[in-house]
Design an enzyme around this catalytic site. Structure first.
Site, mmCIF file in Angstrom:
data_model
loop_
_atom_site.group_PDB
_atom_site.id
_atom_site.type_symbol
_atom_site.label_atom_id
_atom_site.label_comp_id
_atom_site.label_asym_id
_atom_site.label_seq_id
_atom_site.Cartn_x
_atom_site.Cartn_y
_atom_site.Cartn_z
ATOM 1 C CG ASP A 122 -0.073 6.349 -8.729
ATOM 2 O OD1 ASP A 122 -1.060 6.956 -8.249
ATOM 3 O OD2 ASP A 122 -0.181 5.445 -9.777
ATOM 4 C CG ASP A 149 -7.175 -1.565 -6.341
ATOM 5 O OD1 ASP A 149 -7.784 -0.578 -6.893
ATOM 6 O OD2 ASP A 149 -6.085 -1.306 -5.580
#
Length: 245
Positions: free
Chosen positions: A132, A9
């Site tokens: 998500d 990330d």
């Protein structure tokens, strides 16, 4: 057999992990994302999950230089997928031309589903959808906003679109080592004709063993971030469990 995707990330050009999707709760694990990608490759991984966190909030690539450095570092030896800030067909085309195995469309899957369909048709097997969810509801704009859609509702919108995979993240478990929400992830995989990748919460080799269980064979794989960085999951042991080493 499902595969394990180590995660990188990106925030401010560095390799970080968030807690519960909160940008203010970021831990820096490596200042050199390309070196981290090379380390994952050397450990035996052949897949890599990359997210431009800043890009997810900005709506456009922010850590593009870091992503390009990652692609150069692994030299095509890893199948790299990227999400975060990819909102246009030009974005999709550019990243795929640079060597990504596939792009992940998240917010735009809610805002502009026609773009997802067009991209999946134009680039077969190379467009995934990122779903998500927080409290069972789909979150967008870098998880900053919630919608009224359930994960299954959104996934079914693309059942016939030719989408390569769905990356399903349980935000309530992300980065806190609480274990993958296997029940919800497997239920989603059973509800849609699209391969599903589990994301959020992978905590230990017990999760890898669960991924190797017969009923999880329906999944394409799972993503691991903090557990790998903290040494809670040994790469060699994980790959052995999944029959990849």
């Amino acid at each position: 057999m499902p595969v394990l995707f180590p995660a990188i990330d990106l925030k401010g050009g560095e390799c970080v992990r968030l807690k519960l999707g909160d940008m203010a709760q970021a831990t820096v694990y490596n200042e050199d994302p390309a070196a981290q990608a090379a380390a994952f490759q050397a450990a035996g991984f052949r897949h890599l999950h990359v997210v431009d966190l800043d890009g997810a909030f900005a709506g456009a690539a922010v850590n593009g230089a870091a992503v390009e450095a990652i692609l150069k570092a692994v030299g095509g030896a890893m199948r790299v997928q990227l999400g975060g800030g990819i909102r246009t067909m030009a974005d999709v085309e550019r990243w795929l031309d640079l060597g990504l195995a596939r792009v992940i469309l998240g917010t735009v899957a809610v805002r502009d589903p026609d773009l997802v369909r067009a991209a999946a048709k134009r680039f077969p097997g190379r467009v995934a959808v990122g779903i998500d969810a927080r409290g069972g509801r789909v979150a967008v704009e870098g998880w900053a906003e919630s919608s009224d859609l359930t994960a299954t509702d959104l996934a079914l919108r693309f059942a016939d679109a030719g989408v390569a995979a769905i990356i399903y993240t349980d935000i309530d478990r992300d980065g806190i080592l609480a274990g993958v929400n296997w029940d919800a992830t497997i239920a989603l995989a059973k509800a849609v004709p699209i391969p599903v990748i589990a994301s959020g919460g992978l905590a230990s080799l017990a999760d890898i063993e669960r991924l190797a269980a017969p009923d999880a064979a329906i999944l394409e794989g799972a993503i691991s971030g903090r557990a790998l960085y903290d040494g809670r999951v040994d790469p060699a042991a994980a790959l052995r469990l999944l029959g990849a080493a």
